[in-house]
Design a protein around this motif. Sequence first.
Motif, short mmCIF file in Angstrom:
data_model
loop_
_atom_site.label_atom_id
_atom_site.label_comp_id
_atom_site.label_asym_id
_atom_site.label_seq_id
_atom_site.Cartn_x
_atom_site.Cartn_y
_atom_site.Cartn_z
N THR A 195 18.25 11.12 45.09
CA THR A 195 17.16 12.08 44.88
C THR A 195 17.29 12.66 43.48
N GLU A 196 16.15 12.93 42.87
CA GLU A 196 16.16 13.50 41.52
C GLU A 196 16.85 14.86 41.51
N GLN A 197 16.62 15.66 42.55
CA GLN A 197 17.25 16.97 42.63
C GLN A 197 18.77 16.85 42.72
N GLY A 198 19.23 15.88 43.49
CA GLY A 198 20.67 15.68 43.63
C GLY A 198 21.31 15.22 42.33
N ARG A 199 20.64 14.29 41.62
CA ARG A 199 21.19 13.82 40.34
C ARG A 199 21.19 14.94 39.31
N ASP A 200 20.15 15.78 39.36
CA ASP A 200 20.11 16.94 38.46
C ASP A 200 21.29 17.86 38.72
N ARG A 201 21.61 18.06 39.99
CA ARG A 201 22.72 18.94 40.35
C ARG A 201 24.03 18.40 39.80
N ILE A 202 24.25 17.10 39.96
CA ILE A 202 25.49 16.50 39.45
C ILE A 202 25.50 16.53 37.92
N PHE A 203 24.36 16.20 37.30
CA PHE A 203 24.28 16.17 35.83
C PHE A 203 24.61 17.54 35.24
N HIS A 204 24.06 18.60 35.80
CA HIS A 204 24.28 19.94 35.25
C HIS A 204 25.67 20.47 35.55
N SER A 205 26.33 19.93 36.56
CA SER A 205 27.71 20.36 36.82
C SER A 205 28.69 19.67 35.88
N VAL A 206 28.33 18.47 35.43
CA VAL A 206 29.20 17.72 34.51
C VAL A 206 28.97 18.17 33.07
N PHE A 207 27.71 18.31 32.68
CA PHE A 207 27.38 18.63 31.29
C PHE A 207 26.90 20.08 31.20
N TYR B 171 22.69 7.90 31.40
CA TYR B 171 22.91 6.90 32.45
C TYR B 171 22.94 7.59 33.81
N LEU B 172 23.62 8.73 33.88
CA LEU B 172 23.72 9.45 35.13
C LEU B 172 22.36 9.94 35.62
N GLY B 173 21.50 10.28 34.69
CA GLY B 173 20.21 10.83 35.07
C GLY B 173 19.13 9.80 35.33
N THR B 174 19.29 8.58 34.83
CA THR B 174 18.18 7.62 34.89
C THR B 174 18.52 6.27 35.50
N SER B 175 19.78 5.92 35.63
CA SER B 175 20.14 4.56 36.03
C SER B 175 19.75 4.26 37.48
N GLN B 176 19.09 3.14 37.67
CA GLN B 176 18.73 2.67 39.01
C GLN B 176 19.97 2.18 39.76
N GLU B 177 20.99 1.78 39.03
CA GLU B 177 22.21 1.28 39.66
C GLU B 177 22.87 2.35 40.52
N LEU B 178 22.74 3.61 40.12
CA LEU B 178 23.34 4.69 40.90
C LEU B 178 22.57 4.97 42.18
N HIS C 167 27.04 22.04 28.26
CA HIS C 167 26.56 22.45 26.95
C HIS C 167 25.07 22.12 26.80
N ARG C 168 24.35 22.99 26.12
CA ARG C 168 22.91 22.84 25.96
C ARG C 168 22.55 21.53 25.28
N ASP C 169 23.29 21.16 24.22
CA ASP C 169 22.99 19.93 23.49
C ASP C 169 23.10 18.71 24.39
N HIS C 170 24.09 18.73 25.29
CA HIS C 170 24.25 17.61 26.21
C HIS C 170 23.10 17.55 27.22
N ARG C 171 22.71 18.70 27.71
CA ARG C 171 21.67 18.73 28.74
C ARG C 171 20.31 18.29 28.19
N LYS C 172 20.12 18.45 26.89
CA LYS C 172 18.86 18.01 26.28
C LYS C 172 18.70 16.49 26.32
#
Length: 274
Positions: free
Chosen positions: A23-35, A48-55, A37-42
């Motif tokens: 789910t997009e919401q779930g990937r967002d949750r993981i992405f924001h917990s890992v990254f 890869y974590l936010g867009t890869s179909q493999e995940l 810093h503002r520059d990274h979140r941009k």
Amino acid sequence: MAEQYSAGHDKKPTQKITQLLRTEQGRDRIFHSVFVHRDHRKKKATSYLGTSQELIDFDVEWPVKQDLAEYDRETSKEKQDSLHHLTWLALHRYTQRSDAQPDLFHSDGFTMFDELLYSTTNLKVVRPESLCKLDTIAFLYATVYTTLGRLEEQKRTIGEDLDRPFLLPAIVSESLCSPQQADWWKAAYKLVNNAAGEDLASLRVTLQRGLEVVRATGIHGLSAQLVVQLARTFQHQASAKINPSTPESQRTQLAARAVHYWKAALNILEKLNQ
């Protein structure tokens, strides 16, 4: 991380992680917990974590404890030149509530600096040639102790983020050792493996200064709390009841190192009283 994300849910951890990744919401949750810093979140749109179909399309397998232990042993062998990675592994086995740190080498089978003699008889001689395996073990334990204290202080000061694991995967986490600690470890590794090259002189200076510190000789700057922690750790590991498979000669050397640190701790406390 997986255990933390699945905490408080009735479903199996693998099911919870699979749902998060799909789910997009779930990937967002993981992405924001890992990254954080503002520059990274941009950069989420190209992540890869936010867009890869493999995940989304892969099956999550939950490793068994024995497999994790084997992975850790192999990692300690492959990453023995990286104090950051070794500290990461050790931090998963130690909490501030523990009087002593666990035996990473006899009990958990970690591999590190096996080319060195296990111990040395005269700890006051701090020439680079006197480096022994117990010096590197003590240095790792001291790094783990100070790093855990820093992380716990950050959590108290900044507040605990329930979505952010205490330790991120080593490849994306901040450095778990200071630049000075990392430099000493690299110096030891290069000198032991004859990879010093043109930096031989400077690496020897770095190694010698670190030996003075880790052996608590001269003006070492170690706190009484840290030295007591080292004393307790080596005393604990010298016990035949705790580590019956440890050779008698090594238990004797562990006990001797524990006595050395107890004496150093007493010396620090006497100076503080004066």
